[in-house]
Scaffold this motif. Structure first.
Motif, PDB file in Angstrom:
ATOM      1  N   PHE A  66       6.923 -58.908  25.482  1.00 50.30           N
ATOM      2  CA  PHE A  66       8.002 -58.196  24.804  1.00 50.30           C
ATOM      3  C   PHE A  66       8.456 -56.998  25.634  1.00 50.30           C
ATOM      4  O   PHE A  66       7.704 -56.468  26.464  1.00 50.30           O
ATOM      5  N   GLU A  67       9.675 -56.536  25.400  1.00 46.23           N
ATOM      6  CA  GLU A  67      10.098 -55.246  25.935  1.00 46.23           C
ATOM      7  C   GLU A  67       9.485 -54.169  25.044  1.00 46.23           C
ATOM      8  O   GLU A  67       9.708 -54.151  23.833  1.00 46.23           O
ATOM      9  N   ALA A  68       8.726 -53.263  25.620  1.00 45.24           N
ATOM     10  CA  ALA A  68       7.940 -52.318  24.828  1.00 45.24           C
ATOM     11  C   ALA A  68       8.178 -50.887  25.287  1.00 45.24           C
ATOM     12  O   ALA A  68       8.182 -50.610  26.485  1.00 45.24           O
ATOM     13  N   GLN A  69       8.348 -50.003  24.318  1.00 42.28           N
ATOM     14  CA  GLN A  69       8.442 -48.576  24.614  1.00 42.28           C
ATOM     15  C   GLN A  69       7.519 -47.809  23.676  1.00 42.28           C
ATOM     16  O   GLN A  69       7.577 -47.963  22.463  1.00 42.28           O
ATOM     17  N   GLY A  70       6.654 -46.994  24.252  1.00 44.91           N
ATOM     18  CA  GLY A  70       5.799 -46.124  23.468  1.00 44.91           C
ATOM     19  C   GLY A  70       6.429 -44.758  23.316  1.00 44.91           C
ATOM     20  O   GLY A  70       7.158 -44.295  24.196  1.00 44.91           O
ATOM     21  N   ASN A  71       6.153 -44.130  22.214  1.00 41.68           N
ATOM     22  CA  ASN A  71       6.639 -42.769  21.953  1.00 41.68           C
ATOM     23  C   ASN A  71       5.433 -41.895  21.635  1.00 41.68           C
ATOM     24  O   ASN A  71       4.583 -42.256  20.834  1.00 41.68           O
ATOM     25  N   GLU A  72       5.368 -40.735  22.287  1.00 46.22           N
ATOM     26  CA  GLU A  72       4.254 -39.824  22.061  1.00 46.22           C
ATOM     27  C   GLU A  72       4.746 -38.389  22.157  1.00 46.22           C
ATOM     28  O   GLU A  72       5.559 -38.044  23.001  1.00 46.22           O
ATOM     29  N   TRP A  73       4.238 -37.565  21.247  1.00 45.75           N
ATOM     30  CA  TRP A  73       4.613 -36.154  21.184  1.00 45.75           C
ATOM     31  C   TRP A  73       3.642 -35.268  21.949  1.00 45.75           C
ATOM     32  O   TRP A  73       4.034 -34.273  22.557  1.00 45.75           O
ATOM     33  N   SER A  74       2.379 -35.620  21.969  1.00 46.10           N
ATOM     34  CA  SER A  74       1.335 -34.774  22.549  1.00 46.10           C
ATOM     35  C   SER A  74       1.367 -34.810  24.073  1.00 46.10           C
ATOM     36  O   SER A  74       1.260 -35.880  24.687  1.00 46.10           O
ATOM     37  N   VAL A  75       1.471 -33.646  24.688  1.00 47.71           N
ATOM     38  CA  VAL A  75       1.435 -33.561  26.148  1.00 47.71           C
ATOM     39  C   VAL A  75       0.091 -34.045  26.676  1.00 47.71           C
ATOM     40  O   VAL A  75       0.015 -34.709  27.720  1.00 47.71           O
ATOM     41  N   HIS A  76      -0.980 -33.741  25.962  1.00 50.41           N
ATOM     42  CA  HIS A  76      -2.303 -34.159  26.402  1.00 50.41           C
ATOM     43  C   HIS A  76      -2.407 -35.691  26.430  1.00 50.41           C
ATOM     44  O   HIS A  76      -2.954 -36.266  27.389  1.00 50.41           O
ATOM     45  N   MET A  77      -1.890 -36.333  25.406  1.00 52.30           N
ATOM     46  CA  MET A  77      -1.908 -37.793  25.370  1.00 52.30           C
ATOM     47  C   MET A  77      -1.042 -38.377  26.487  1.00 52.30           C
ATOM     48  O   MET A  77      -1.413 -39.351  27.156  1.00 52.30           O
ATOM     49  N   LEU A  78       0.121 -37.775  26.700  1.00 51.92           N
ATOM     50  CA  LEU A  78       1.028 -38.272  27.734  1.00 51.92           C
ATOM     51  C   LEU A  78       0.406 -38.156  29.121  1.00 51.92           C
ATOM     52  O   LEU A  78       0.508 -39.065  29.947  1.00 51.92           O
ATOM     53  N   LEU A  79      -0.258 -37.036  29.388  1.00 51.72           N
ATOM     54  CA  LEU A  79      -0.896 -36.853  30.685  1.00 51.72           C
ATOM     55  C   LEU A  79      -2.035 -37.852  30.879  1.00 51.72           C
ATOM     56  O   LEU A  79      -2.170 -38.460  31.946  1.00 51.72           O
ATOM     57  N   ALA A  80      -2.848 -38.012  29.843  1.00 53.27           N
ATOM     58  CA  ALA A  80      -3.980 -38.940  29.947  1.00 53.27           C
ATOM     59  C   ALA A  80      -3.497 -40.378  30.115  1.00 53.27           C
ATOM     60  O   ALA A  80      -4.050 -41.141  30.921  1.00 53.27           O
ATOM     61  N   SER A  81      -2.476 -40.765  29.370  1.00 50.51           N
ATOM     62  CA  SER A  81      -1.965 -42.131  29.495  1.00 50.51           C
ATOM     63  C   SER A  81      -1.357 -42.355  30.877  1.00 50.51           C
ATOM     64  O   SER A  81      -1.483 -43.444  31.453  1.00 50.51           O
ATOM     65  N   HIS A  82      -0.706 -41.332  31.420  1.00 45.08           N
ATOM     66  CA  HIS A  82      -0.146 -41.447  32.772  1.00 45.08           C
ATOM     67  C   HIS A  82      -1.250 -41.707  33.789  1.00 45.08           C
ATOM     68  O   HIS A  82      -1.098 -42.550  34.692  1.00 45.08           O
ATOM     69  N   VAL A  83      -2.355 -40.993  33.664  1.00 43.45           N
ATOM     70  CA  VAL A  83      -3.467 -41.176  34.596  1.00 43.45           C
ATOM     71  C   VAL A  83      -4.020 -42.593  34.494  1.00 43.45           C
ATOM     72  O   VAL A  83      -4.239 -43.279  35.504  1.00 43.45           O
ATOM     73  N   VAL A  84      -4.241 -43.064  33.277  1.00 37.52           N
ATOM     74  CA  VAL A  84      -4.819 -44.403  33.097  1.00 37.52           C
ATOM     75  C   VAL A  84      -3.876 -45.481  33.619  1.00 37.52           C
ATOM     76  O   VAL A  84      -4.293 -46.422  34.312  1.00 37.52           O
ATOM     77  N   LEU A  85      -2.595 -45.339  33.312  1.00 34.58           N
ATOM     78  CA  LEU A  85      -1.643 -46.396  33.631  1.00 34.58           C
ATOM     79  C   LEU A  85      -1.240 -46.424  35.098  1.00 34.58           C
ATOM     80  O   LEU A  85      -0.880 -47.477  35.627  1.00 34.58           O
ATOM     81  N   ASN A  86      -1.275 -45.278  35.761  1.00 37.07           N
ATOM     82  CA  ASN A  86      -0.651 -45.191  37.079  1.00 37.07           C
ATOM     83  C   ASN A  86      -1.566 -44.771  38.222  1.00 37.07           C
ATOM     84  O   ASN A  86      -1.134 -44.790  39.377  1.00 37.07           O
ATOM     85  N   SER A  87      -2.799 -44.401  37.947  1.00 38.89           N
ATOM     86  CA  SER A  87      -3.608 -43.820  39.013  1.00 38.89           C
ATOM     87  C   SER A  87      -4.324 -44.852  39.875  1.00 38.89           C
ATOM     88  O   SER A  87      -4.443 -44.679  41.088  1.00 38.89           O
ATOM     89  N   GLN A  88      -4.811 -45.937  39.272  1.00 37.29           N
ATOM     90  CA  GLN A  88      -5.656 -46.859  40.029  1.00 37.29           C
ATOM     91  C   GLN A  88      -5.733 -48.205  39.341  1.00 37.29           C
ATOM     92  O   GLN A  88      -5.985 -48.275  38.147  1.00 37.29           O
ATOM     93  N   PRO A  89      -5.532 -49.303  40.092  1.00 34.08           N
ATOM     94  CA  PRO A  89      -5.719 -50.633  39.502  1.00 34.08           C
ATOM     95  C   PRO A  89      -7.196 -50.954  39.344  1.00 34.08           C
ATOM     96  O   PRO A  89      -8.075 -50.231  39.828  1.00 34.08           O
ATOM     97  N   GLY A  90      -7.474 -52.042  38.655  1.00 36.55           N
ATOM     98  CA  GLY A  90      -8.851 -52.469  38.470  1.00 36.55           C
ATOM     99  C   GLY A  90      -9.413 -52.038  37.135  1.00 36.55           C
ATOM    100  O   GLY A  90      -8.718 -51.454  36.296  1.00 36.55           O
ATOM    101  N   THR A  91     -10.688 -52.313  36.924  1.00 33.18           N
ATOM    102  CA  THR A  91     -11.339 -52.025  35.643  1.00 33.18           C
ATOM    103  C   THR A  91     -12.660 -51.285  35.850  1.00 33.18           C
ATOM    104  O   THR A  91     -13.293 -51.377  36.904  1.00 33.18           O
TER     105      THR A  91
END
Length: 228
Positions: A66-91
């Motif tokens: 699906f085409e998906a867009q998340g919405n978040e108000w918290s800067v802390h959540m946005l920063l943490a999600s950015h790190v998880v999603l964009n910093s490094q591939p793998g598990t």
């Protein structure tokens, strides 16, 4: 993004998968989601996930096609999600200690220092054609008009000071025939805040307001056990 966190969003994710496969999500603004039947039509279905937190549910929605867009108000959540999603591939490459600051209900000192490796799913594991985005800001302020085929809320509606505002906004931004999938409790976040006016309605009243807003309830699964 740990094993438990991934399962925490299973209710809303399963509802969306059911809608894609033809069973129908639980709340409808009249009719069915256009084009949501079958994987080939999913890319044309726009899904909004307010209160996205660390964006795991949005990721899962995008991974379903699906085409998906998340919405978040918290800067802390946005920063943490950015790190998880964009910093490094793998598990399982990043250790976190989620209970390090919790000093209550520990059986032993070692419990407080348990390590959790994240992510349990590769955040780069998305289709090449995936449409996945995040929008920062207050859900009530940044969205308007019927632009979405589906709104998926997971542990979200009880974050409102006035839950009626969320219900009306969700109805407003859904296209005719759109669906709302909701999963989570009514653990109102402002019930003990004397400085922030809020109303805390029981489920039967929330349900009545949902119907009064114009939704048709297609399916309910209540009560449903869930880890938190």
């Amino acid at each position: 993004w740990g094993g438990l966190g991934g399962r925490g969003a299973c209710g809303a994710r399963a509802g969306l998968r059911a809608g894609a496969d033809g069973a129908g999500p639980p709340l409808s603004r009249g009719g069915a989601v256009g084009g949501a039947r079958g994987a080939d039509g999913r890319a044309a279905v726009r899904v909004c996930v307010p209160g996205a937190g660390l964006a795991r549910l949005v990721f899962e929605v995008a991974r379903l096609g699906f085409e998906a867009q998340g919405n978040e108000w918290s800067v802390h959540m946005l920063l943490a999600s950015h790190v998880v999603l964009n910093s490094q591939p793998g598990t399982l490459h990043t250790p976190v200690y989620p209970w390090a600051h919790i000093f209550t209900n520990n059986y032993a000192s070692a419990d407080q220092l348990q390590r959790c490796l994240i992510p349990d799913t590769d955040p780069y594991d998305l289709p090449e054609t995936a449409k996945f985005s995040m929008a920062a800001g207050d859900f009530l302020e940044i969205y308007s008009g019927p632009e979405w085929d589906c709104v998926a809320t997971c542990f979200f509606i009880d974050t409102a000071r006035i839950v009626i505002d969320y219900i009306e906004k969700i109805y407003e931004i859904l296209r005719p025939g759109g669906h709302w999938i909701n999963f989570g409790p009514l653990l109102y976040h402002f019930d003990d805040n004397m400085e922030a006016p809020s109303i805390e309605l029981p489920f039967d009243q929330v349900r009545a307001i949902i119907v009064a807003a114009g939704f048709e309830i297609l399916a309910e699964d209540y009560p449903r056990p869930c880890g938190y």
